[in-house]
Design a protein around this motif. Structure first.
Motif, PDB file in Angstrom:
ATOM      1  N   GLY A  27      36.565  44.180  35.167  1.00  0.00           N
ATOM      2  CA  GLY A  27      35.123  43.365  35.249  1.00  0.00           C
ATOM      3  C   GLY A  27      34.719  42.894  36.559  1.00  0.00           C
ATOM      4  O   GLY A  27      35.185  43.271  37.683  1.00  0.00           O
ATOM      5  N   TRP A  28      33.532  42.036  36.243  1.00  0.00           N
ATOM      6  CA  TRP A  28      32.959  41.580  37.674  1.00  0.00           C
ATOM      7  C   TRP A  28      33.734  40.494  38.085  1.00  0.00           C
ATOM      8  O   TRP A  28      34.256  39.453  37.517  1.00  0.00           O
ATOM      9  CB  TRP A  28      31.634  41.057  37.309  1.00  0.00           C
ATOM     10  CG  TRP A  28      30.928  42.150  37.397  1.00  0.00           C
ATOM     11  CD1 TRP A  28      30.140  42.866  36.278  1.00  0.00           C
ATOM     12  CD2 TRP A  28      29.981  42.943  38.248  1.00  0.00           C
ATOM     13  NE1 TRP A  28      29.415  43.832  36.392  1.00  0.00           N
ATOM     14  CE2 TRP A  28      29.147  43.824  37.696  1.00  0.00           C
ATOM     15  CE3 TRP A  28      30.213  42.882  39.600  1.00  0.00           C
ATOM     16  CZ2 TRP A  28      28.299  44.859  38.546  1.00  0.00           C
ATOM     17  CZ3 TRP A  28      29.238  43.872  40.237  1.00  0.00           C
ATOM     18  CH2 TRP A  28      28.571  44.668  39.696  1.00  0.00           C
TER      19      TRP A  28
ATOM     20  N   ASN B 188      30.572  50.624  36.406  1.00  0.00           N
ATOM     21  CA  ASN B 188      30.816  49.267  35.748  1.00  0.00           C
ATOM     22  C   ASN B 188      30.875  49.285  34.256  1.00  0.00           C
ATOM     23  O   ASN B 188      30.499  48.344  33.575  1.00  0.00           O
ATOM     24  CB  ASN B 188      29.401  48.640  36.190  1.00  0.00           C
ATOM     25  CG  ASN B 188      27.942  49.176  35.903  1.00  0.00           C
ATOM     26  OD1 ASN B 188      28.018  50.220  35.002  1.00  0.00           O
ATOM     27  ND2 ASN B 188      26.861  48.505  36.000  1.00  0.00           N
ATOM     28  N   SER B 189      31.394  50.272  33.754  1.00  0.00           N
ATOM     29  CA  SER B 189      31.986  50.226  32.556  1.00  0.00           C
ATOM     30  C   SER B 189      33.085  51.148  32.317  1.00  0.00           C
ATOM     31  O   SER B 189      33.612  51.630  33.118  1.00  0.00           O
ATOM     32  CB  SER B 189      30.756  50.859  31.467  1.00  0.00           C
ATOM     33  OG  SER B 189      30.787  52.348  31.717  1.00  0.00           O
TER      34      SER B 189
ATOM     35  N   SER C 160      34.024  50.641  43.932  1.00  0.00           N
ATOM     36  CA  SER C 160      33.602  49.683  42.861  1.00  0.00           C
ATOM     37  C   SER C 160      32.075  49.370  43.543  1.00  0.00           C
ATOM     38  O   SER C 160      31.790  49.340  44.456  1.00  0.00           O
ATOM     39  CB  SER C 160      34.438  48.111  43.112  1.00  0.00           C
ATOM     40  OG  SER C 160      35.562  48.467  42.409  1.00  0.00           O
TER      41      SER C 160
ATOM     42  N   LYS D 157      29.732  39.574  44.475  1.00  0.00           N
ATOM     43  CA  LYS D 157      30.801  39.974  43.263  1.00  0.00           C
ATOM     44  C   LYS D 157      30.789  41.590  43.340  1.00  0.00           C
ATOM     45  O   LYS D 157      30.187  42.320  43.974  1.00  0.00           O
ATOM     46  CB  LYS D 157      30.535  39.414  41.969  1.00  0.00           C
ATOM     47  CG  LYS D 157      30.347  38.113  41.620  1.00  0.00           C
ATOM     48  CD  LYS D 157      29.861  37.788  40.318  1.00  0.00           C
ATOM     49  CE  LYS D 157      30.143  36.169  40.070  1.00  0.00           C
ATOM     50  NZ  LYS D 157      29.816  36.213  38.659  1.00  0.00           N
ATOM     51  N   ARG D 158      31.895  41.936  42.888  1.00  0.00           N
ATOM     52  CA  ARG D 158      32.272  43.472  42.760  1.00  0.00           C
ATOM     53  C   ARG D 158      32.947  43.795  41.482  1.00  0.00           C
ATOM     54  O   ARG D 158      33.454  42.876  40.885  1.00  0.00           O
ATOM     55  CB  ARG D 158      33.335  43.962  43.857  1.00  0.00           C
ATOM     56  CG  ARG D 158      34.550  43.222  43.885  1.00  0.00           C
ATOM     57  CD  ARG D 158      35.526  43.869  45.097  1.00  0.00           C
ATOM     58  NE  ARG D 158      36.860  42.988  44.992  1.00  0.00           N
ATOM     59  CZ  ARG D 158      37.682  43.510  45.662  1.00  0.00           C
ATOM     60  NH1 ARG D 158      37.665  44.569  46.615  1.00  0.00           N
ATOM     61  NH2 ARG D 158      39.128  42.618  45.758  1.00  0.00           N
ATOM     62  N   TYR D 159      32.636  45.166  40.896  1.00  0.00           N
ATOM     63  CA  TYR D 159      33.237  45.106  39.555  1.00  0.00           C
ATOM     64  C   TYR D 159      34.341  45.951  39.767  1.00  0.00           C
ATOM     65  O   TYR D 159      34.487  46.873  40.738  1.00  0.00           O
ATOM     66  CB  TYR D 159      32.058  46.390  39.256  1.00  0.00           C
ATOM     67  CG  TYR D 159      32.562  46.573  37.492  1.00  0.00           C
ATOM     68  CD1 TYR D 159      31.926  45.746  36.512  1.00  0.00           C
ATOM     69  CD2 TYR D 159      33.228  47.521  37.250  1.00  0.00           C
ATOM     70  CE1 TYR D 159      32.403  45.668  35.257  1.00  0.00           C
ATOM     71  CE2 TYR D 159      33.552  47.769  35.936  1.00  0.00           C
ATOM     72  CZ  TYR D 159      33.377  47.028  34.787  1.00  0.00           C
ATOM     73  OH  TYR D 159      33.749  46.964  33.496  1.00  0.00           O
TER      74      TYR D 159
ATOM     75  N   SER E   7      37.365  53.733  34.327  1.00  0.00           N
ATOM     76  CA  SER E   7      37.453  52.687  35.387  1.00  0.00           C
ATOM     77  C   SER E   7      38.876  52.160  35.604  1.00  0.00           C
ATOM     78  O   SER E   7      39.191  51.929  36.610  1.00  0.00           O
ATOM     79  CB  SER E   7      36.783  51.399  34.791  1.00  0.00           C
ATOM     80  OG  SER E   7      36.502  50.283  35.716  1.00  0.00           O
TER      81      SER E   7
END
Length: 258
Positions: A192-193, A51-52, A158, A186-188, A115
């Motif tokens: 982004g989300w 998530n980054s 993700s 939600k998913r990353y 990512s």
């Protein structure tokens, strides 16, 4: 590349991608004097999504050393490889460690996985060992290539909706025996989300014998769904989501009895 062996491994507290073990035996008719036998890559914090923009992953490379007399008294060898997602190369010349004369080995290092590489199955390819026979890094003398090393794979998935707290993902209200379940997921992704569109989830309840699935539902394109039913007793509820090749799975914490 040698400077990397002097850096401390960075441990990250947020979710990161899950990597497996890449292993392939030497296939050449004559094995090189420095033979990479396995590469093991593990997430710094043991979780399954990212998530980054960048995360760090621990790498351990195993090598088998053969007859090195032809390299002289002093030599240095840097090991590197590329990473592919399908037919797309997402990273090149990743440092995987070093070995040198006088029994020197530095085979525990790290890589920075971005990512932006995307999600799915990844393959380690094009392992290279560059040997410098006079310790002069500007003039490498021998490059050993193992282009057949392409059977090591790992997954990058993700993360989904943080820690899956019930208040973030599932809400249940009651009016007598009439229950209303609202789900939002939600998913990353690399950008982004975003809504976890069309995800299949199981709505479960807990009684004296354990957890049971009441309904398997498919979320809409916004990652939302409202489900109504009747139940004469109060139960704890939760949502469980199976993992896929590109998304992590998980189970929410249980709601209060409703």
């Amino acid at each position: 590349m040698r400077i990397l062996s002097k850096l401390a491994v960075t441990t990250v507290a947020a979710a990161s991608l899950l990597l497996g073990t890449a292993v392939a035996p030497a296939t050449a008719a004559t094995a090189p004097a420095i033979d990479v036998t396995s590469i093991k890559v593990t997430p710094s914090n043991g979780s399954t999504g990212t998530n980054s923009a960048t995360k760090y992953y621990d790498v351990h490379t195993s090598v088998k050393l053969g007859n090195l007399s032809g390299y002289g008294t002093y030599w240095w060898a840097d090991i590197s490889a590329d990473v592919y997602r399908g037919s797309t190369r997402v990273a090149k010349n990743l440092d995987l460690g070093s070995v040198a004369s006088q029994n020197y080995k530095s085979l525990d290092t790290y890589i920075a996985a971005k990512s932006s590489w995307g999600r799915g199955t990844f393959t380690v390819k094009n392992v290279r060992v560059v040997v410098d026979t006079d310790y002069n890094s500007t003039t490498p003398d021998v490059t050993l290539k193992d282009t057949s090393y392409s059977r090591g794979t790992f997954m990058m998935k993700s993360a989904i909706d943080g820690k899956l707290k019930y208040g973030n993902v599932i809400q249940v209200t009651s009016s007598g025996s009439h229950k209303t379940v609202k789900i939002g997921l939600k998913r990353y992704t690399p950008s982004g989300w975003h809504s976890y569109s069309y995800a299949k989830v199981k709505v479960q309840y807990k009684n004296s014998t354990g957890w049971h699935t009441r309904k398997t539902i498919t979320l809409d394109k916004y990652g939302l769904k409202t489900y109504k039913f009747t139940a004469s007793h109060k139960y704890n509820y939760r949502v469980t989501i199976a993992p896929t090749t590109t998304n992590g799975g998980g189970t929410t914490t249980a709601t209060p009895k409703v």
